[in-house]
Design a protein around this motif. Structure first.
Motif, PDB file in Angstrom:
ATOM      1  N   MET A  77       0.843  -1.176   0.000  1.00 25.72           N
ATOM      2  CA  MET A  77       0.000   0.000   0.000  1.00 25.72           C
ATOM      3  C   MET A  77       0.888   1.239   0.000  1.00 25.72           C
ATOM      4  N   GLN A  78       0.555   2.162  -0.870  1.00 25.57           N
ATOM      5  CA  GLN A  78       1.253   3.436  -0.867  1.00 25.57           C
ATOM      6  C   GLN A  78       0.317   4.495  -1.410  1.00 25.57           C
ATOM      7  N   ILE A  79       0.152   5.547  -0.660  1.00 25.79           N
ATOM      8  CA  ILE A  79      -0.687   6.647  -1.102  1.00 25.79           C
ATOM      9  C   ILE A  79       0.117   7.454  -2.105  1.00 25.79           C
ATOM     10  N   SER A  80      -0.554   7.909  -3.135  1.00 25.86           N
ATOM     11  CA  SER A  80       0.083   8.684  -4.186  1.00 25.86           C
ATOM     12  C   SER A  80       0.822   9.897  -3.618  1.00 25.86           C
ATOM     13  N   SER A  81       1.913  10.268  -4.265  1.00 22.00           N
ATOM     14  CA  SER A  81       2.660  11.455  -3.846  1.00 22.00           C
ATOM     15  C   SER A  81       1.852  12.735  -4.075  1.00 22.00           C
ATOM     16  N   ARG A  82       0.751  12.657  -4.796  1.00 14.91           N
ATOM     17  CA  ARG A  82      -0.098  13.845  -4.988  1.00 14.91           C
ATOM     18  C   ARG A  82      -0.517  14.415  -3.631  1.00 14.91           C
ATOM     19  N   PHE A  83      -0.695  13.553  -2.656  1.00 16.02           N
ATOM     20  CA  PHE A  83      -1.115  13.999  -1.329  1.00 16.02           C
ATOM     21  C   PHE A  83      -0.063  14.909  -0.697  1.00 16.02           C
ATOM     22  N   THR A  84       1.169  14.456  -0.619  1.00 17.31           N
ATOM     23  CA  THR A  84       2.210  15.275   0.010  1.00 17.31           C
ATOM     24  C   THR A  84       2.550  16.482  -0.860  1.00 17.31           C
ATOM     25  N   ILE A  85       2.465  16.328  -2.173  1.00 18.32           N
ATOM     26  CA  ILE A  85       2.700  17.483  -3.052  1.00 18.32           C
ATOM     27  C   ILE A  85       1.617  18.535  -2.804  1.00 18.32           C
ATOM     28  N   ALA A  86       0.373  18.114  -2.660  1.00 15.96           N
ATOM     29  CA  ALA A  86      -0.716  19.060  -2.408  1.00 15.96           C
ATOM     30  C   ALA A  86      -0.508  19.798  -1.083  1.00 15.96           C
ATOM     31  N   ILE A  87      -0.068  19.099  -0.050  1.00 18.90           N
ATOM     32  CA  ILE A  87       0.221  19.750   1.232  1.00 18.90           C
ATOM     33  C   ILE A  87       1.354  20.759   1.051  1.00 18.90           C
ATOM     34  N   HIS A  88       2.386  20.353   0.342  1.00 20.04           N
ATOM     35  CA  HIS A  88       3.532  21.226   0.061  1.00 20.04           C
ATOM     36  C   HIS A  88       3.059  22.480  -0.675  1.00 20.04           C
ATOM     37  N   VAL A  89       2.245  22.284  -1.704  1.00 16.99           N
ATOM     38  CA  VAL A  89       1.743  23.393  -2.521  1.00 16.99           C
ATOM     39  C   VAL A  89       0.917  24.363  -1.672  1.00 16.99           C
ATOM     40  N   LEU A  90      -0.001  23.856  -0.891  1.00 19.51           N
ATOM     41  CA  LEU A  90      -0.838  24.721  -0.054  1.00 19.51           C
ATOM     42  C   LEU A  90       0.010  25.488   0.967  1.00 19.51           C
ATOM     43  N   THR A  91       1.003  24.822   1.510  1.00 16.91           N
ATOM     44  CA  THR A  91       1.902  25.474   2.471  1.00 16.91           C
ATOM     45  C   THR A  91       2.684  26.581   1.777  1.00 16.91           C
ATOM     46  N   ALA A  92       3.228  26.293   0.614  1.00 16.53           N
ATOM     47  CA  ALA A  92       4.001  27.293  -0.134  1.00 16.53           C
ATOM     48  C   ALA A  92       3.123  28.474  -0.545  1.00 16.53           C
ATOM     49  N   ILE A  93       1.892  28.198  -0.955  1.00 16.06           N
ATOM     50  CA  ILE A  93       0.983  29.295  -1.323  1.00 16.06           C
ATOM     51  C   ILE A  93       0.820  30.250  -0.152  1.00 16.06           C
ATOM     52  N   ASP A  94       0.586  29.713   1.034  1.00 19.69           N
ATOM     53  CA  ASP A  94       0.388  30.566   2.203  1.00 19.69           C
ATOM     54  C   ASP A  94       1.666  31.313   2.575  1.00 19.69           C
ATOM     55  N   VAL A  95       2.790  30.630   2.551  1.00 18.13           N
ATOM     56  CA  VAL A  95       4.057  31.253   2.948  1.00 18.13           C
ATOM     57  C   VAL A  95       4.458  32.351   1.965  1.00 18.13           C
ATOM     58  N   PHE A  96       4.285  32.115   0.675  1.00 12.99           N
ATOM     59  CA  PHE A  96       4.773  33.046  -0.341  1.00 12.99           C
ATOM     60  C   PHE A  96       3.762  34.101  -0.791  1.00 12.99           C
ATOM     61  N   GLN A  97       2.473  33.902  -0.542  1.00 16.13           N
ATOM     62  CA  GLN A  97       1.456  34.729  -1.189  1.00 16.13           C
ATOM     63  C   GLN A  97       1.555  36.216  -0.880  1.00 16.13           C
ATOM     64  N   ASP A  98       2.123  36.605   0.242  1.00 19.80           N
ATOM     65  CA  ASP A  98       2.193  38.025   0.581  1.00 19.80           C
ATOM     66  C   ASP A  98       3.380  38.747  -0.060  1.00 19.80           C
ATOM     67  N   TRP A  99       4.339  38.006  -0.593  1.00 19.41           N
ATOM     68  CA  TRP A  99       5.490  38.698  -1.155  1.00 19.41           C
ATOM     69  C   TRP A  99       5.917  38.247  -2.538  1.00 19.41           C
ATOM     70  N   MET A 100       5.191  37.313  -3.128  1.00 18.41           N
ATOM     71  CA  MET A 100       5.435  36.960  -4.531  1.00 18.41           C
ATOM     72  C   MET A 100       4.233  36.215  -5.084  1.00 18.41           C
ATOM     73  N   LYS A 101       4.135  36.183  -6.401  1.00 13.44           N
ATOM     74  CA  LYS A 101       3.034  35.455  -7.033  1.00 13.44           C
ATOM     75  C   LYS A 101       3.327  33.969  -6.970  1.00 13.44           C
ATOM     76  N   THR A 102       2.373  33.219  -6.506  1.00  9.26           N
ATOM     77  CA  THR A 102       2.544  31.777  -6.358  1.00  9.26           C
ATOM     78  C   THR A 102       2.084  31.084  -7.636  1.00  9.26           C
ATOM     79  N   THR A 103       2.936  31.153  -8.627  1.00  6.44           N
ATOM     80  CA  THR A 103       2.654  30.545  -9.919  1.00  6.44           C
ATOM     81  C   THR A 103       2.996  29.061  -9.888  1.00  6.44           C
TER      82      THR A 103
END
Length: 147
Positions: free
Chosen positions: A1-27
């Motif tokens: 059993m292994q959960i897709s890496s999409r899960f951890t990537i999605a957590i990473h992405v959401l975290t980065a959006i919050d951290v970066f959103q006030d000082w750069m565009k999160t493209t």
């Protein structure tokens, strides 16, 4: 059993959006750089997170922003948003056990309920952790690095 890496990537992405959103565009390019993957992978995950109403994405180079407060997004919400596994199907049971065998004939009766209990416990644990929890720890580590 292994959960897709999409899960951890999605957590990473959401975290980065919050951290970066006030000082750069999160493209998708910025997020792909942080995750160290192809922007196409990020765009697919962004689409899934947008469909789950967690983010909004401005066309072009507008970037992504959180649509919900971080304390309103659980790991379970993220897990469901990126379709890591079919609902109720964390464990894939082997097809067609031999019904002529006493073990094969009874293995589903023994395991099905237990596996569902394990999946339910797993999902309930994910519901206890929010994106806000992840952000708090991430920002603490970033601050520690900056000192």
């Amino acid at each position: 059993m292994q959960i897709s890496s999409r899960f951890t990537i999605a957590i990473h992405v959401l975290t980065a959006i919050d951290v970066f959103q006030d000082w750069m565009k999160t493209t998708s390019e910025l997020l792909a750089s942080s995750v160290h993957t192809n922007p196409v992978v990020i765009r697919r995950i962004l689409q899934q997170l947008k469909a789950a109403d967690m983010i909004e994405v401005a066309r072009g180079s507008g970037g992504a922003k959180l649509k919900k407060e971080p304390d309103q997004i659980t790991l379970f919400d993220i897990y469901c948003a990126v379709d890591c596994v079919e609902r109720g199907d964390l464990f894939r049971f082997h097809d067609n056990p031999n019904i002529e065998c006493p073990v094969g004939r009874n293995i589903h009766a023994v395991l099905d309920g237990k596996l569902m209990e394990i999946q339910t416990a797993f999902e309930n644990e994910m519901k206890k952790t929010t994106l806000a929890d992840i952000l708090l720890e991430t920002k603490q580590l970033i601050t520690k690095e900056e000192k």
